[in-house]
Design an enzyme around this catalytic site. Structure first.
Site, PDB file in Angstrom:
ATOM      1  N   SER A   1     -10.267 -37.700  31.562  1.00 49.48           N
ATOM      2  CA  SER A   1     -11.062 -38.229  30.447  1.00 49.48           C
ATOM      3  C   SER A   1     -12.350 -37.449  30.252  1.00 49.48           C
ATOM      4  CB  SER A   1     -11.422 -39.695  30.694  1.00 49.48           C
ATOM      5  OG  SER A   1     -10.265 -40.474  30.830  1.00 49.48           O
TER       6      SER A   1
HETATM    7  N1  SAH Z   1      -8.836 -41.072  36.402  1.00 45.95           N
HETATM    8  C1  SAH Z   1      -8.055 -39.900  36.074  1.00 45.95           C
HETATM    9  C2  SAH Z   1      -7.421 -40.034  34.707  1.00 45.95           C
HETATM   10  C3  SAH Z   1      -6.028 -39.544  34.714  1.00 45.95           C
HETATM   11  S1  SAH Z   1      -5.059 -40.007  33.295  1.00 45.95           S
HETATM   12  C4  SAH Z   1      -8.898 -38.650  36.231  1.00 45.95           C
HETATM   13  O1  SAH Z   1     -10.109 -38.785  36.497  1.00 45.95           O
HETATM   14  O2  SAH Z   1      -8.376 -37.545  36.127  1.00 45.95           O
HETATM   15  C5  SAH Z   1      -4.313 -41.496  33.807  1.00 45.95           C
HETATM   16  C6  SAH Z   1      -3.503 -41.469  35.071  1.00 45.95           C
HETATM   17  O3  SAH Z   1      -2.884 -42.745  35.221  1.00 45.95           O
HETATM   18  C7  SAH Z   1      -2.353 -40.450  35.081  1.00 45.95           C
HETATM   19  O4  SAH Z   1      -2.467 -39.640  36.201  1.00 45.95           O
HETATM   20  C8  SAH Z   1      -1.105 -41.321  35.114  1.00 45.95           C
HETATM   21  O5  SAH Z   1      -0.029 -40.730  35.827  1.00 45.95           O
HETATM   22  C9  SAH Z   1      -1.615 -42.559  35.802  1.00 45.95           C
HETATM   23  N2  SAH Z   1      -0.800 -43.755  35.595  1.00 45.95           N
HETATM   24  C10 SAH Z   1      -0.203 -44.208  34.458  1.00 45.95           C
HETATM   25  N3  SAH Z   1       0.469 -45.341  34.698  1.00 45.95           N
HETATM   26  C11 SAH Z   1       0.301 -45.634  36.022  1.00 45.95           C
HETATM   27  C12 SAH Z   1       0.773 -46.658  36.882  1.00 45.95           C
HETATM   28  N4  SAH Z   1       1.569 -47.651  36.444  1.00 45.95           N
HETATM   29  N5  SAH Z   1       0.407 -46.621  38.177  1.00 45.95           N
HETATM   30  C13 SAH Z   1      -0.378 -45.628  38.668  1.00 45.95           C
HETATM   31  N6  SAH Z   1      -0.851 -44.623  37.909  1.00 45.95           N
HETATM   32  C14 SAH Z   1      -0.516 -44.623  36.598  1.00 45.95           C
END
Ligand code: SAH
Length: 223
Positions: free
Chosen positions: A72
């Site tokens: 993000s």
């Molecule tokens: N906080 C992260 C944002 C990554 S984008 C950063 O700082 O880079 C969102 C993330 O959520 C992705 O890696 C995706 O694989 C994960 N995600 C989506 N659904 C999920 C679930 N049900 N359980 C765990 N992770 C999930």
């Protein structure tokens, strides 16, 4: 000065300048918590994206991290971190969606203990390496479907989600402390809102903070 040390020095200068610009922008965008701002000053955001995209890491934008996921934009990570710090309790935090590990790292600098769940194994592995390089000792990672939270580690003071479900997941609300627990996550299918749900004496108080665009929260684990 030799050419190579000149080059290294140059890179350092550029990144210090772009980092200062990022902090100035966060302040303009309304981030006021000094601990959160200090964290953004200290955490090397470029280490959380592929080297080729390192120059974009301090810009006002999200950055692709592979597997159709994104890190993000700085403002959103800062805003969510500020909402964590404003929670009545924030010693133990669960993050759903480790992704690059950047938000995890910011949180680890702000609270006592961070547990973080990711469903995509290669992303989790990279995040684990980065967090080890930065010698963060108060982070635990788990490969799992975050819709189930982390029951063995519950309850948590705060649960923060970085992918958007259609509705607040009941399992996550259940894993908050009963009095003063806070869930912070994007919620919605078409129109997503960054949402805060405070749990007081088992009663829920919902606040829509602002419209956001996050990747969807998906079920299952991808190895
Ligand atoms: N906080 C992260 C944002 C990554 S984008 C950063 O700082 O880079 C969102 C993330 O959520 C992705 O890696 C995706 O694989 C994960 N995600 C989506 N659904 C999920 C679930 N049900 N359980 C765990 N992770 C999930």
């Amino acid at each position: 000065m030799s050419k190579s040390s000149n080059r290294v020095h140059g890179i350092g200068m550029t990144s210090a300048r772009t980092r200062t610009r990022m902090i100035d922008r966060l302040v303009e965008q309304g981030i006021t918590n000094s601990k959160v701002l200090a964290c953004f000053e200290a955490v090397p955001r470029h280490l959380f994206v592929d080297e080729a995209l390192g120059h974009k890491a301090y810009e006002d934008m999200s950055v692709p991290i592979g597997y159709a996921q994104t890190l993000s934009q700085p403002y959103i990570v800062a805003r969510m971190s500020e909402l964590v710090m404003q929670a009545p309790h924030h010693e133990r935090v669960l993050e759903i969606g480790t992704g690059s590990g950047f938000q995890t790292c910011v949180l680890a600098n702000l609270v006592d203990e961070v547990c973080s769940v990711e469903r995509i194994k290669p992303l989790q592995e990279k995040a684990r390496e980065r967090l080890a390089t930065l010698k963060l000792r108060n982070v635990r990672l788990k490969l799992d479907d975050g819709f189930f939270g982390w029951p063995e580690e519950a309850p948590f003071d705060v649960i923060i989600g970085t992918a958007a479900p259609h509705e607040p997941p009941k399992e996550l609300l259940d894993q908050l402390i009963p009095d003063g627990g806070r869930l912070i996550m994007p919620i919605g299918e078409v129109d997503q809102y960054l949402t805060v749900i405070d749990k007081n004496d088992d009663e829920l108080v919902i606040q829509k903070i602002e419209p956001v665009v996050f990747v969807p929260m998906l079920s299952g684990v991808k190895k």
